[in-house]
Design a protein around this motif. Structure first.
Motif, PDB file in Angstrom:
ATOM      1  N   ARG A   1      60.775 -25.993   3.070  1.00 26.88           N
ATOM      2  CA  ARG A   1      60.261 -25.109   4.114  1.00 26.88           C
ATOM      3  C   ARG A   1      59.525 -23.929   3.479  1.00 26.88           C
ATOM      4  N   VAL A   2      60.098 -23.381   2.388  1.00 28.47           N
ATOM      5  CA  VAL A   2      59.420 -22.291   1.682  1.00 28.47           C
ATOM      6  C   VAL A   2      58.104 -22.777   1.096  1.00 28.47           C
ATOM      7  N   ALA A   3      58.103 -23.989   0.538  1.00 28.85           N
ATOM      8  CA  ALA A   3      56.867 -24.549  -0.013  1.00 28.85           C
ATOM      9  C   ALA A   3      55.815 -24.716   1.070  1.00 28.85           C
ATOM     10  N   LYS A   4      56.247 -25.173   2.219  1.00 29.07           N
ATOM     11  CA  LYS A   4      55.306 -25.355   3.342  1.00 29.07           C
ATOM     12  C   LYS A   4      54.701 -24.019   3.767  1.00 29.07           C
ATOM     13  N   VAL A   5      55.536 -22.971   3.847  1.00 29.86           N
ATOM     14  CA  VAL A   5      55.045 -21.647   4.224  1.00 29.86           C
ATOM     15  C   VAL A   5      54.047 -21.127   3.195  1.00 29.86           C
ATOM     16  N   MET A   6      54.323 -21.327   1.911  1.00 25.64           N
ATOM     17  CA  MET A   6      53.451 -20.794   0.863  1.00 25.64           C
ATOM     18  C   MET A   6      52.109 -21.501   0.800  1.00 25.64           C
ATOM     19  N   PHE A   7      52.091 -22.815   1.015  1.00 27.84           N
ATOM     20  CA  PHE A   7      50.871 -23.580   0.747  1.00 27.84           C
ATOM     21  C   PHE A   7      50.120 -24.052   1.988  1.00 27.84           C
ATOM     22  N   PHE A   8      50.779 -24.081   3.142  1.00 30.15           N
ATOM     23  CA  PHE A   8      50.121 -24.665   4.311  1.00 30.15           C
ATOM     24  C   PHE A   8      49.953 -23.704   5.481  1.00 30.15           C
ATOM     25  N   ASP A   9      50.678 -22.574   5.493  1.00 31.53           N
ATOM     26  CA  ASP A   9      50.520 -21.617   6.580  1.00 31.53           C
ATOM     27  C   ASP A   9      49.362 -20.666   6.283  1.00 31.53           C
ATOM     28  N   GLU A  10      48.854 -20.067   7.348  1.00 29.63           N
ATOM     29  CA  GLU A  10      47.775 -19.098   7.187  1.00 29.63           C
ATOM     30  C   GLU A  10      48.280 -17.854   6.455  1.00 29.63           C
ATOM     31  N   PRO A  11      47.465 -17.314   5.553  1.00 29.50           N
ATOM     32  CA  PRO A  11      47.923 -16.175   4.747  1.00 29.50           C
ATOM     33  C   PRO A  11      48.343 -14.984   5.597  1.00 29.50           C
ATOM     34  N   SER A  12      49.388 -14.301   5.127  1.00 28.44           N
ATOM     35  CA  SER A  12      49.854 -13.082   5.779  1.00 28.44           C
ATOM     36  C   SER A  12      49.135 -11.894   5.168  1.00 28.44           C
ATOM     37  N   GLY A  13      48.645 -10.998   6.025  1.00 33.87           N
ATOM     38  CA  GLY A  13      47.851  -9.873   5.542  1.00 33.87           C
ATOM     39  C   GLY A  13      48.667  -8.763   4.933  1.00 33.87           C
TER      40      GLY A  13
END
Length: 516
Positions: free
Chosen positions: A460-472
């Protein structure tokens, strides 16, 4: 001195670290303010390196084991390897702890005695004042980690436990950011740690009452002949196990772990996750193999329940965590359950080498992972950095912003999950193999299922880091370079231990426990 077994060469690592810690306190008192931090960093690293070199040079002299200082300590292959593991973990942790960012705001408060939000703290921050007593404190804790697995005296065992713990109670409360949470964590750790130490000490008192001796080796020889009351024996063993299981975060003695891991300065969290768990498990191995194994029929069901409960708690509570440090805290609980399989197996050298390899591989990955967490910060629209960003959802798009950091974090997560070509895979393999070979197949099946489930929150952490839109509002802060060295070393070792584990496993295959 000859009668006492005061072997200078074999005691050299312990003497170097203990003397180094004392001199570190003097440096804190007499070295000038402006040069104190750099002096303590360089000096502490030299102390650990010198002790590690001494331990490596002295290892061939250990043979099958050498009683030291009137049997107060015993340096056998298991204790010698435990020393080297403690020193490696201490060295890597010190490198991460010593790092400061480009804006010179490391993970530690400038002065831990400042009241959070007070004028004193404002002055400390404005003057960029940084106390450095954390380095001798870490040296004292490393000293306890070295002595703990080689203690043959119940008194020495208790003193070593407190030498490990007392510095960590202080260090836990010294975070620069989220000071109130840090101080709360330090207080919780102190209270619960003191409570577990009371159980531990009472257990040692019961065992002394049973055997009439302070020596663990004498206790091991007294059990087969029924030297004293069985009630004292079983009560003492259970209480000692409670104290040790608290230190390894085994359920139901795990409640302190998430809060302390979250509140402590992140590099100290990595140090605790790696060092304390390694030292406690290696001492637990010595105690369980020499004393607990002789009442195995009375302990088996209890240890099975604790192992299963530990894996279940670590697995399912970790699934619902949104905070990175709390998620890794529950991960460490699950890993404690996996290691308990090898302990319960009592499969001789196979179990001992499996435990040693697992705590080494897990410790290296933990230090690296928490080192990265310390570099991920909140940031405003003007690019000003603030405290660490622990919310998993805020790590969105980190792989696009800083692909190298995200890739290394992914490597550590894969190792935690036990994916092939990482140290974590080899660690789980040898632990599960020890369990199967001893007939604990059912326990291994539970562990494999739990391991598969825990992989979900790592991915889940990997998915957030590589596939979610960047957090500003999240970015990786630049550091002075120490963190890069430490994290990079941890990453390389994680790969080496996963791809070519043979030399280390061969070394660990020589582990044995001496009963003087």
């Amino acid at each position: 001195m000859a009668e006492l077994g005061f072997n200078w060469a074999l005691l050299a690592p312990v003497l170097i670290v203990s003397g180094g810690a004392v001199v570190g306190v003097l440096l804190e008192a007499f070295v000038g303010r402006r040069s104190r931090w750099n002096t303590q960093v360089g000096y502490s690293l030299l102390v650990i390196l010198a002790a590690l070199v001494a331990a490596i040079i002295g290892y061939p002299e250990v043979g099958e084991g050498v009683p030291l200082v009137g049997n107060e300590l015993v340096l056998d292959p298991a204790a010698a390897i435990a020393q080297m593991i403690a020193l490696v973990i201490g060295l890597l942790s010190l490198v991460i702890v010593a790092d400061r960012s480009e804006i010179l705001d490391g993970a530690f408060a400038g002065q831990a005695s400042d009241e959070p939000g007070s004028y004193d703290e404002e002055v400390t921050e404005r003057e960029r004042y940084q106390r450095s007593e954390l380095f001798p404190l870490m040296l004292f804790s490393v000293l306890g980690m070295m002595v703990f697995p080689m203690a043959n005296s119940m008194l020495t065992l208790f003193v070593a436990l407190e030498v490990i713990s007392l510095p960590l109670y202080v260090l836990t409360a010294t975070a620069r950011h989220d000071r109130l949470i840090s101080q709360e964590a330090g207080l919780k750790y102190f209270i619960l740690g003191a409570f577990s130490s009371a159980f531990f000490l009472m257990g040692l008192a019961f065992l002394y009452g049973y055997s009439g001796s302070m020596q663990i080796s004498d206790l091991a020889r007294a059990v087969p002949i029924g030297y004293g009351s069985d009630l004292l024996l079983l009560g003492g063993i259970v209480m000692v196990l409670v104290g040790l299981l608290f230190k390894v975060s085994a359920a139901p003695f795990h409640a302190w772990t998430p809060d302390v891991y979250q509140g402590a300065p992140t590099p100290i969290t990595g140090f605790m996750a790696a060092g304390v768990k390694a030292a406690a498990f290696l001492m637990l191995m010595r105690f369980y193999f020499t004393v607990g194994s002789q009442v195995r029929d009375d302990l088996t069901i209890v240890m099975w329940v604790i192992a299963i409960l530990t894996m279940v708690v670590g697995t399912f509570f970790g699934l619902v965590q949104g905070n990175m440090k709390r998620m890794l805290a529950y991960s460490s609980i699950a890993h404690a359950g996996f290691i308990l399989i090898a302990l319960i197996s009592l499969d001789g050298v196979a179990a001992m080498s499996a435990i040693a390899f697992y705590v080494l591989s897990y410790g290296i990955s933990s230090i690296g992972a928490f080192g990265i967490i310390a570099q991920v910060r909140t940031v405003d629209a003007d690019g000003n950095f603030f405290g660490e960003q622990h919310e998993i959802s805020k790590w969105a798009g980190l792989g696009r912003k800083n692909p190298v950091v995200a890739a290394i974090m992914l490597l550590f997560l894969l190792s935690f999950a036990g994916i092939p070509l990482t140290a974590g895979f080899i660690g789980k393999f040898v632990v599960f193999a020890a369990g199967v070979s001893s007939g604990a197949t059912a326990l291994v099946i539970v562990a494999v299922v739990a391991s598969a489930i825990t992989a979900f929150y790592y991915f889940r952490v990997a998915k957030v880091m590589f596939f979610d839109e960047p957090s500003g509002d999240t970015a990786v802060v630049k550091s002075q370079g120490m963190a890069a060295v430490g994290i990079g070393t941890c990453a390389v070792l994680t790969l080496i231990l996963g791809i070519v584990p043979g030399p280390v496993l061969t070394l660990l295959a020589n582990m044995s426990i001496l009963v003087p």
